[in-house]
Design a protein around this motif. Structure first.
Motif, PDB file in Angstrom:
ATOM      1  N   ARG A   1      38.864  -4.323  25.635  1.00 50.61           N
ATOM      2  CA  ARG A   1      38.200  -3.248  24.887  1.00 50.61           C
ATOM      3  C   ARG A   1      39.082  -2.752  23.739  1.00 50.61           C
ATOM      4  O   ARG A   1      38.613  -2.476  22.634  1.00 50.61           O
ATOM      5  CB  ARG A   1      37.869  -2.103  25.839  1.00 50.61           C
ATOM      6  CG  ARG A   1      36.794  -1.148  25.322  1.00 50.61           C
ATOM      7  CD  ARG A   1      36.513  -0.041  26.325  1.00 50.61           C
ATOM      8  NE  ARG A   1      36.254  -0.544  27.663  1.00 50.61           N
ATOM      9  CZ  ARG A   1      35.105  -1.068  28.042  1.00 50.61           C
ATOM     10  NH1 ARG A   1      34.109  -1.166  27.172  1.00 50.61           N
ATOM     11  NH2 ARG A   1      34.936  -1.507  29.270  1.00 50.61           N
ATOM     12  N   GLU A   2      40.375  -2.655  24.009  1.00 52.88           N
ATOM     13  CA  GLU A   2      41.313  -2.208  22.972  1.00 52.88           C
ATOM     14  C   GLU A   2      41.438  -3.261  21.864  1.00 52.88           C
ATOM     15  O   GLU A   2      41.521  -2.916  20.674  1.00 52.88           O
ATOM     16  CB  GLU A   2      42.682  -1.931  23.598  1.00 52.88           C
ATOM     17  CG  GLU A   2      43.747  -1.456  22.635  1.00 52.88           C
ATOM     18  CD  GLU A   2      43.423  -0.108  21.989  1.00 52.88           C
ATOM     19  OE1 GLU A   2      44.068   0.216  20.973  1.00 52.88           O
ATOM     20  OE2 GLU A   2      42.538   0.607  22.498  1.00 52.88           O
ATOM     21  N   VAL A   3      41.439  -4.541  22.237  1.00 52.94           N
ATOM     22  CA  VAL A   3      41.504  -5.603  21.230  1.00 52.94           C
ATOM     23  C   VAL A   3      40.272  -5.553  20.322  1.00 52.94           C
ATOM     24  O   VAL A   3      40.387  -5.669  19.089  1.00 52.94           O
ATOM     25  CB  VAL A   3      41.619  -6.987  21.909  1.00 52.94           C
ATOM     26  CG1 VAL A   3      41.464  -8.111  20.881  1.00 52.94           C
ATOM     27  CG2 VAL A   3      42.953  -7.119  22.623  1.00 52.94           C
ATOM     28  N   ILE A   4      39.089  -5.361  20.911  1.00 53.95           N
ATOM     29  CA  ILE A   4      37.868  -5.278  20.114  1.00 53.95           C
ATOM     30  C   ILE A   4      37.912  -4.052  19.199  1.00 53.95           C
ATOM     31  O   ILE A   4      37.463  -4.103  18.045  1.00 53.95           O
ATOM     32  CB  ILE A   4      36.624  -5.234  21.030  1.00 53.95           C
ATOM     33  CG1 ILE A   4      36.397  -6.614  21.681  1.00 53.95           C
ATOM     34  CG2 ILE A   4      35.385  -4.789  20.265  1.00 53.95           C
ATOM     35  CD1 ILE A   4      35.975  -7.701  20.718  1.00 53.95           C
ATOM     36  N   ARG A   5      38.451  -2.960  19.707  1.00 54.47           N
ATOM     37  CA  ARG A   5      38.555  -1.747  18.874  1.00 54.47           C
ATOM     38  C   ARG A   5      39.407  -2.000  17.635  1.00 54.47           C
ATOM     39  O   ARG A   5      39.088  -1.533  16.535  1.00 54.47           O
ATOM     40  CB  ARG A   5      39.146  -0.604  19.691  1.00 54.47           C
ATOM     41  CG  ARG A   5      39.139   0.747  18.967  1.00 54.47           C
ATOM     42  CD  ARG A   5      39.899   1.786  19.744  1.00 54.47           C
ATOM     43  NE  ARG A   5      41.324   1.537  19.770  1.00 54.47           N
ATOM     44  CZ  ARG A   5      42.147   1.822  18.757  1.00 54.47           C
ATOM     45  NH1 ARG A   5      41.673   2.363  17.638  1.00 54.47           N
ATOM     46  NH2 ARG A   5      43.440   1.573  18.856  1.00 54.47           N
ATOM     47  N   LYS A   6      40.476  -2.772  17.783  1.00 52.05           N
ATOM     48  CA  LYS A   6      41.393  -3.021  16.674  1.00 52.05           C
ATOM     49  C   LYS A   6      40.930  -4.149  15.755  1.00 52.05           C
ATOM     50  O   LYS A   6      41.038  -4.039  14.526  1.00 52.05           O
ATOM     51  CB  LYS A   6      42.785  -3.375  17.212  1.00 52.05           C
ATOM     52  CG  LYS A   6      43.540  -2.222  17.819  1.00 52.05           C
ATOM     53  CD  LYS A   6      44.927  -2.693  18.265  1.00 52.05           C
ATOM     54  CE  LYS A   6      45.750  -1.567  18.842  1.00 52.05           C
ATOM     55  NZ  LYS A   6      47.093  -2.038  19.285  1.00 52.05           N
ATOM     56  N   TYR A   7      40.420  -5.230  16.334  1.00 56.64           N
ATOM     57  CA  TYR A   7      40.191  -6.449  15.553  1.00 56.64           C
ATOM     58  C   TYR A   7      38.749  -6.958  15.601  1.00 56.64           C
ATOM     59  O   TYR A   7      38.454  -7.995  15.013  1.00 56.64           O
ATOM     60  CB  TYR A   7      41.118  -7.569  16.049  1.00 56.64           C
ATOM     61  CG  TYR A   7      42.561  -7.166  16.136  1.00 56.64           C
ATOM     62  CD1 TYR A   7      43.297  -6.855  14.990  1.00 56.64           C
ATOM     63  CD2 TYR A   7      43.212  -7.072  17.374  1.00 56.64           C
ATOM     64  CE1 TYR A   7      44.630  -6.471  15.074  1.00 56.64           C
ATOM     65  CE2 TYR A   7      44.535  -6.695  17.470  1.00 56.64           C
ATOM     66  CZ  TYR A   7      45.243  -6.388  16.319  1.00 56.64           C
ATOM     67  OH  TYR A   7      46.547  -6.002  16.396  1.00 56.64           O
ATOM     68  N   GLY A   8      37.855  -6.237  16.278  1.00 60.96           N
ATOM     69  CA  GLY A   8      36.487  -6.712  16.416  1.00 60.96           C
ATOM     70  C   GLY A   8      35.701  -6.630  15.116  1.00 60.96           C
ATOM     71  O   GLY A   8      35.892  -5.724  14.309  1.00 60.96           O
ATOM     72  N   PHE A   9      34.793  -7.575  14.914  1.00 62.53           N
ATOM     73  CA  PHE A   9      33.931  -7.570  13.731  1.00 62.53           C
ATOM     74  C   PHE A   9      32.622  -8.271  14.047  1.00 62.53           C
ATOM     75  O   PHE A   9      32.496  -9.023  15.022  1.00 62.53           O
ATOM     76  CB  PHE A   9      34.619  -8.234  12.524  1.00 62.53           C
ATOM     77  CG  PHE A   9      34.868  -9.709  12.689  1.00 62.53           C
ATOM     78  CD1 PHE A   9      33.932 -10.648  12.269  1.00 62.53           C
ATOM     79  CD2 PHE A   9      36.054 -10.168  13.253  1.00 62.53           C
ATOM     80  CE1 PHE A   9      34.164 -12.013  12.421  1.00 62.53           C
ATOM     81  CE2 PHE A   9      36.296 -11.524  13.416  1.00 62.53           C
ATOM     82  CZ  PHE A   9      35.345 -12.447  12.991  1.00 62.53           C
TER      83      PHE A   9
END
Length: 266
Positions: A48-56
């Motif tokens: 979830r944190e990865v998607i928050r930072k790098y998700g598109f």
């Protein structure tokens, strides 16, 4: 053909391992100890944190969704805004995706992967899979029980050995012959894309592995699903998929992450 676990000896190139991670590793919770909160830092929270930072998500990928009832009447329910994070440089029209820090291909740096993802990569090696270097790590996040993926073959540069780990919800991954014109629209939800499709039931926390023909000569996707209401499903309608036939129904949860890892040959 259907099944929770497909034996690689009977189906070369395609295999499912149930419970590849355990429930504790998947959870997204906080433990309360007195007045302190201790972050358990399991996989769902990390992704979830990865998607928050790098998700598109590119504008062209924001699928317009409609709900159709048994009489054929439709109701607009907005756009699906699924996101992904990947180290692969991507662009669509005039949009450019975010490149995650771990990179892609020969330049992928496993030291830059999230902590739990590194553990999963190591576990694959420990389980005896003959794998070369990791070439791709992509994290997909889908919500609203809308997990649809159009049939596709992953980019050839990703590598010949692909693994897909699903958490928070099960899903039915459907393999459909490449180069065959399939059904469209509601017929897909009723009969799948073709009569030769192979449904693979991937329960929550299970991992699917495919290589060879399954990797290059079959497309894989996930149907949009059907909203069903029945006493055994609870008080509210639930989006479900079928595997093999309409007799076998898989209820979906609200949210799903899929972790895609692709490796070179050993």
């Amino acid at each position: 053909m259907t099944g929770e676990c497909i034996d690689h000896k009977e189906n070369p190139g395609l295999r499912v391992e149930p419970n590849f991670i355990d429930e504790r590793e998947e959870q997204d919770t906080m433990l309360k100890l007195g007045t302190c909160q201790v972050d358990k830092h399991e996989l769902a929270k990390e992704l979830r944190e990865v998607i928050r930072k790098y998700g598109f998500c590119f504008e062209a990928e924001m699928v317009h969704m409609q709900l159709m009832d048994a009489k054929g009447s439709t109701q607009d329910i907005g756009q699906n805004r699924s996101q992904r994070a990947t180290g692969r440089p991507e662009s669509r029209d005039d949009q450019v995706g975010i490149v995650a820090p771990w990179g892609y291909g020969a330049d992928l740096d496993t030291a830059q992967l999230p902590k739990m993802v590194r553990k999963i990569v190591q576990r694959l090696t420990e389980k005896g899979y003959r794998l070369g270097p990791l070439r791709d790590c992509t994290i997909n996040h889908r919500t609203g029980s809308f997990f649809m993926i159009h049939p596709h073959v992953d980019p050839l540069t990703d590598g010949p050995h692909v693994f897909v780990l699903g958490i928070l919800s099960g899903a039915v991954l459907t393999f459909t012959p490449d180069g065959v014109a399939g059904r469209r629209g509601v017929e897909v939800e009723q009969k799948s894309w073709t009569d030769d499709d192979l449904d693979v039931l991937i329960r929550r926390r299970s991992i699917a592995a495919f290589t060879g023909d399954a990797r290059y000569h079959w497309r894989h996707g996930i149907r949009a699903g059907m909203e069903l209401k029945a006493p055994e499903l609870g008080a509210h309608p639930v989006v479900c998929d079928f595997w093999g036939s309409m007799k076998y129904i898989l209820p979906r949860k609200e949210e799903r992450f899929s972790l895609v890892l692709a490796f070179a040959d050993a």
